[in-house]
Design a protein around this motif. Structure first.
Motif, PDB file in Angstrom:
ATOM      1  N   GLU A  81       0.832  -1.216   0.000  1.00 53.06           N
ATOM      2  CA  GLU A  81       0.000   0.000   0.000  1.00 53.06           C
ATOM      3  C   GLU A  81       0.861   1.258   0.000  1.00 53.06           C
ATOM      4  O   GLU A  81       0.528   2.248  -0.638  1.00 53.06           O
ATOM      5  CB  GLU A  81      -0.958  -0.011   1.188  1.00 53.06           C
ATOM      6  CG  GLU A  81      -2.126  -0.924   1.005  1.00 53.06           C
ATOM      7  CD  GLU A  81      -2.951  -0.590  -0.228  1.00 53.06           C
ATOM      8  OE1 GLU A  81      -3.298   0.583  -0.456  1.00 53.06           O
ATOM      9  OE2 GLU A  81      -3.238  -1.531  -0.996  1.00 53.06           O
ATOM     10  N   ALA A  82       1.980   1.206   0.726  1.00 55.43           N
ATOM     11  CA  ALA A  82       2.887   2.356   0.733  1.00 55.43           C
ATOM     12  C   ALA A  82       3.444   2.596  -0.661  1.00 55.43           C
ATOM     13  O   ALA A  82       3.516   3.746  -1.119  1.00 55.43           O
ATOM     14  CB  ALA A  82       4.022   2.123   1.742  1.00 55.43           C
ATOM     15  N   CYS A  83       3.825   1.528  -1.366  1.00 55.16           N
ATOM     16  CA  CYS A  83       4.332   1.674  -2.744  1.00 55.16           C
ATOM     17  C   CYS A  83       3.269   2.312  -3.627  1.00 55.16           C
ATOM     18  O   CYS A  83       3.569   3.216  -4.424  1.00 55.16           O
ATOM     19  CB  CYS A  83       4.727   0.317  -3.327  1.00 55.16           C
ATOM     20  SG  CYS A  83       6.204  -0.387  -2.628  1.00 55.16           S
ATOM     21  N   SER A  84       2.047   1.836  -3.487  1.00 55.95           N
ATOM     22  CA  SER A  84       0.947   2.386  -4.273  1.00 55.95           C
ATOM     23  C   SER A  84       0.730   3.865  -3.947  1.00 55.95           C
ATOM     24  O   SER A  84       0.549   4.697  -4.853  1.00 55.95           O
ATOM     25  CB  SER A  84      -0.327   1.594  -3.985  1.00 55.95           C
ATOM     26  OG  SER A  84      -1.432   2.170  -4.619  1.00 55.95           O
ATOM     27  N   THR A  85       0.784   4.198  -2.673  1.00 52.13           N
ATOM     28  CA  THR A  85       0.591   5.587  -2.253  1.00 52.13           C
ATOM     29  C   THR A  85       1.693   6.484  -2.800  1.00 52.13           C
ATOM     30  O   THR A  85       1.411   7.571  -3.335  1.00 52.13           O
ATOM     31  CB  THR A  85       0.543   5.677  -0.714  1.00 52.13           C
ATOM     32  OG1 THR A  85      -0.560   4.880  -0.249  1.00 52.13           O
ATOM     33  CG2 THR A  85       0.401   7.108  -0.246  1.00 52.13           C
ATOM     34  N   ILE A  98       3.925  10.551  -6.554  1.00 56.36           N
ATOM     35  CA  ILE A  98       4.858  10.886  -7.640  1.00 56.36           C
ATOM     36  C   ILE A  98       4.086  11.337  -8.870  1.00 56.36           C
ATOM     37  O   ILE A  98       4.433  12.359  -9.493  1.00 56.36           O
ATOM     38  CB  ILE A  98       5.769   9.682  -7.951  1.00 56.36           C
ATOM     39  CG1 ILE A  98       6.764   9.482  -6.804  1.00 56.36           C
ATOM     40  CG2 ILE A  98       6.480   9.849  -9.288  1.00 56.36           C
ATOM     41  CD1 ILE A  98       7.509   8.157  -6.836  1.00 56.36           C
ATOM     42  N   ASN A  99       3.032  10.608  -9.231  1.00 51.86           N
ATOM     43  CA  ASN A  99       2.218  11.005 -10.389  1.00 51.86           C
ATOM     44  C   ASN A  99       1.577  12.371 -10.171  1.00 51.86           C
ATOM     45  O   ASN A  99       1.522  13.190 -11.093  1.00 51.86           O
ATOM     46  CB  ASN A  99       1.142   9.949 -10.683  1.00 51.86           C
ATOM     47  CG  ASN A  99       1.730   8.678 -11.257  1.00 51.86           C
ATOM     48  OD1 ASN A  99       2.813   8.686 -11.846  1.00 51.86           O
ATOM     49  ND2 ASN A  99       1.041   7.570 -11.076  1.00 51.86           N
ATOM     50  N   TYR A 129      10.813   9.232  -4.985  1.00 53.87           N
ATOM     51  CA  TYR A 129      11.280   8.048  -5.718  1.00 53.87           C
ATOM     52  C   TYR A 129      12.122   7.151  -4.808  1.00 53.87           C
ATOM     53  O   TYR A 129      11.985   5.921  -4.824  1.00 53.87           O
ATOM     54  CB  TYR A 129      12.102   8.454  -6.941  1.00 53.87           C
ATOM     55  CG  TYR A 129      11.284   8.755  -8.164  1.00 53.87           C
ATOM     56  CD1 TYR A 129      10.652   7.741  -8.874  1.00 53.87           C
ATOM     57  CD2 TYR A 129      11.152  10.056  -8.631  1.00 53.87           C
ATOM     58  CE1 TYR A 129       9.894   8.021 -10.009  1.00 53.87           C
ATOM     59  CE2 TYR A 129      10.409  10.344  -9.771  1.00 53.87           C
ATOM     60  CZ  TYR A 129       9.784   9.313 -10.454  1.00 53.87           C
ATOM     61  OH  TYR A 129       9.048   9.592 -11.583  1.00 53.87           O
ATOM     62  N   ALA A 130      12.997   7.743  -4.017  1.00 51.92           N
ATOM     63  CA  ALA A 130      13.867   6.973  -3.132  1.00 51.92           C
ATOM     64  C   ALA A 130      13.062   6.255  -2.056  1.00 51.92           C
ATOM     65  O   ALA A 130      13.300   5.069  -1.766  1.00 51.92           O
ATOM     66  CB  ALA A 130      14.913   7.889  -2.491  1.00 51.92           C
ATOM     67  N   VAL A 131      12.095   6.945  -1.471  1.00 49.15           N
ATOM     68  CA  VAL A 131      11.279   6.338  -0.411  1.00 49.15           C
ATOM     69  C   VAL A 131      10.424   5.215  -0.999  1.00 49.15           C
ATOM     70  O   VAL A 131      10.284   4.150  -0.391  1.00 49.15           O
ATOM     71  CB  VAL A 131      10.417   7.408   0.300  1.00 49.15           C
ATOM     72  CG1 VAL A 131       9.422   6.765   1.252  1.00 49.15           C
ATOM     73  CG2 VAL A 131      11.314   8.393   1.046  1.00 49.15           C
ATOM     74  N   ARG A 132       9.883   5.416  -2.203  1.00 49.55           N
ATOM     75  CA  ARG A 132       9.096   4.348  -2.839  1.00 49.55           C
ATOM     76  C   ARG A 132       9.963   3.105  -3.072  1.00 49.55           C
ATOM     77  O   ARG A 132       9.522   1.979  -2.842  1.00 49.55           O
ATOM     78  CB  ARG A 132       8.483   4.816  -4.150  1.00 49.55           C
ATOM     79  CG  ARG A 132       7.630   3.724  -4.803  1.00 49.55           C
ATOM     80  CD  ARG A 132       6.992   4.144  -6.079  1.00 49.55           C
ATOM     81  NE  ARG A 132       7.989   4.396  -7.101  1.00 49.55           N
ATOM     82  CZ  ARG A 132       7.695   4.736  -8.348  1.00 49.55           C
ATOM     83  NH1 ARG A 132       6.433   4.885  -8.711  1.00 49.55           N
ATOM     84  NH2 ARG A 132       8.651   4.951  -9.222  1.00 49.55           N
ATOM     85  N   GLU A 154      10.317   1.277   0.184  1.00 50.89           N
ATOM     86  CA  GLU A 154       9.089   0.560   0.544  1.00 50.89           C
ATOM     87  C   GLU A 154       8.943  -0.711  -0.288  1.00 50.89           C
ATOM     88  O   GLU A 154       8.500  -1.746   0.224  1.00 50.89           O
ATOM     89  CB  GLU A 154       7.858   1.460   0.367  1.00 50.89           C
ATOM     90  CG  GLU A 154       7.872   2.728   1.187  1.00 50.89           C
ATOM     91  CD  GLU A 154       7.855   2.528   2.696  1.00 50.89           C
ATOM     92  OE1 GLU A 154       7.916   1.381   3.178  1.00 50.89           O
ATOM     93  OE2 GLU A 154       7.770   3.537   3.410  1.00 50.89           O
ATOM     94  N   ALA A 155       9.345  -0.667  -1.553  1.00 52.00           N
ATOM     95  CA  ALA A 155       9.281  -1.859  -2.400  1.00 52.00           C
ATOM     96  C   ALA A 155      10.230  -2.941  -1.874  1.00 52.00           C
ATOM     97  O   ALA A 155       9.879  -4.129  -1.848  1.00 52.00           O
ATOM     98  CB  ALA A 155       9.625  -1.503  -3.844  1.00 52.00           C
ATOM     99  N   GLU A 156      11.404  -2.525  -1.430  1.00 53.91           N
ATOM    100  CA  GLU A 156      12.341  -3.491  -0.868  1.00 53.91           C
ATOM    101  C   GLU A 156      11.782  -4.100   0.422  1.00 53.91           C
ATOM    102  O   GLU A 156      11.846  -5.308   0.631  1.00 53.91           O
ATOM    103  CB  GLU A 156      13.691  -2.840  -0.597  1.00 53.91           C
ATOM    104  CG  GLU A 156      14.712  -3.814  -0.070  1.00 53.91           C
ATOM    105  CD  GLU A 156      16.058  -3.182   0.206  1.00 53.91           C
ATOM    106  OE1 GLU A 156      16.912  -3.898   0.770  1.00 53.91           O
ATOM    107  OE2 GLU A 156      16.267  -1.997  -0.106  1.00 53.91           O
TER     108      GLU A 156
END
Length: 171
Positions: free
Chosen positions: A63-67, A72-73, A113-116, A119-121
């Motif tokens: 959910e964090a990645c999605s957010t 970003i968009n 971008y870095a925080v996303r 979160e993905a990792e």
């Protein structure tokens, strides 16, 4: 050790965003209270089922990645002269530029971008931990390799220091 690194990374997210918005005392108090309450409940749940907790965290990180993707968009597509549009060029806080190696010109958009990516990792690591059986080695964290790298760096630093001390002493 791997999870301590993740916890430190999440702490850096918090410190960075606190630096950006400087929330008031009551907001900070609510965050601390929420952390205490959730942390206590999560500890009890982890004692009962670590796999469930890792899966839960994996979904939270999804959910964090999605957010962050939506943020970003929104920044990239924001109309000029809006606060979101300014984040394309507004410099990230110094703490973020240092931690994520964004460079002197690192922007808030670069930070997102870095925080996303972080979160993905975290998502991938926690979903992976659900599949590990007791006694299996964690394929994400190689403690022996990390320790050897750290010791090698330490030895190089000591040797470099000894060389520079010799040079300054005129030996």
């Amino acid at each position: 050790q791997m999870f301590l690194g993740e916890a430190n990374n999440e702490r850096m997210h918090l410190l960075t965003f606190v630096r950006m918005k400087d929330p008031n005392f009551f907001f900070r108090l609510a965050v601390i209270g929420g952390q205490f309450g959730f942390g206590s409940a999560f500890l009890l749940a982890y004692l009962v089922s670590p796999k469930f907790c890792h899966r839960f965290v994996g979904y939270v990180e999804e959910e964090a990645c999605s957010t962050y993707t939506k943020i970003i968009n929104a920044i990239e597509n924001a109309e000029e002269e809006t606060e979101l549009a300014m984040w394309r060029t507004q410099l990230a806080p110094r703490i973020a530029k240092s931690y994520w190696h964004l460079g002197e010109e690192g922007t808030v958009l670069d930070l997102m971008y870095a925080v996303r990516a972080d979160e993905a990792e975290h998502r991938d690591v926690n979903h992976l931990c659900c599949t590990l059986e007791d006694g299996m080695q964690n394929p994400v964290s190689n403690t022996e390799k990390e320790l050897n790298t750290m010791l090698l760096k330490y030895v190089h630093d000591i040797m470099d220091r000894s060389e520079s001390e010799k040079n300054t002493a005129g030996v």
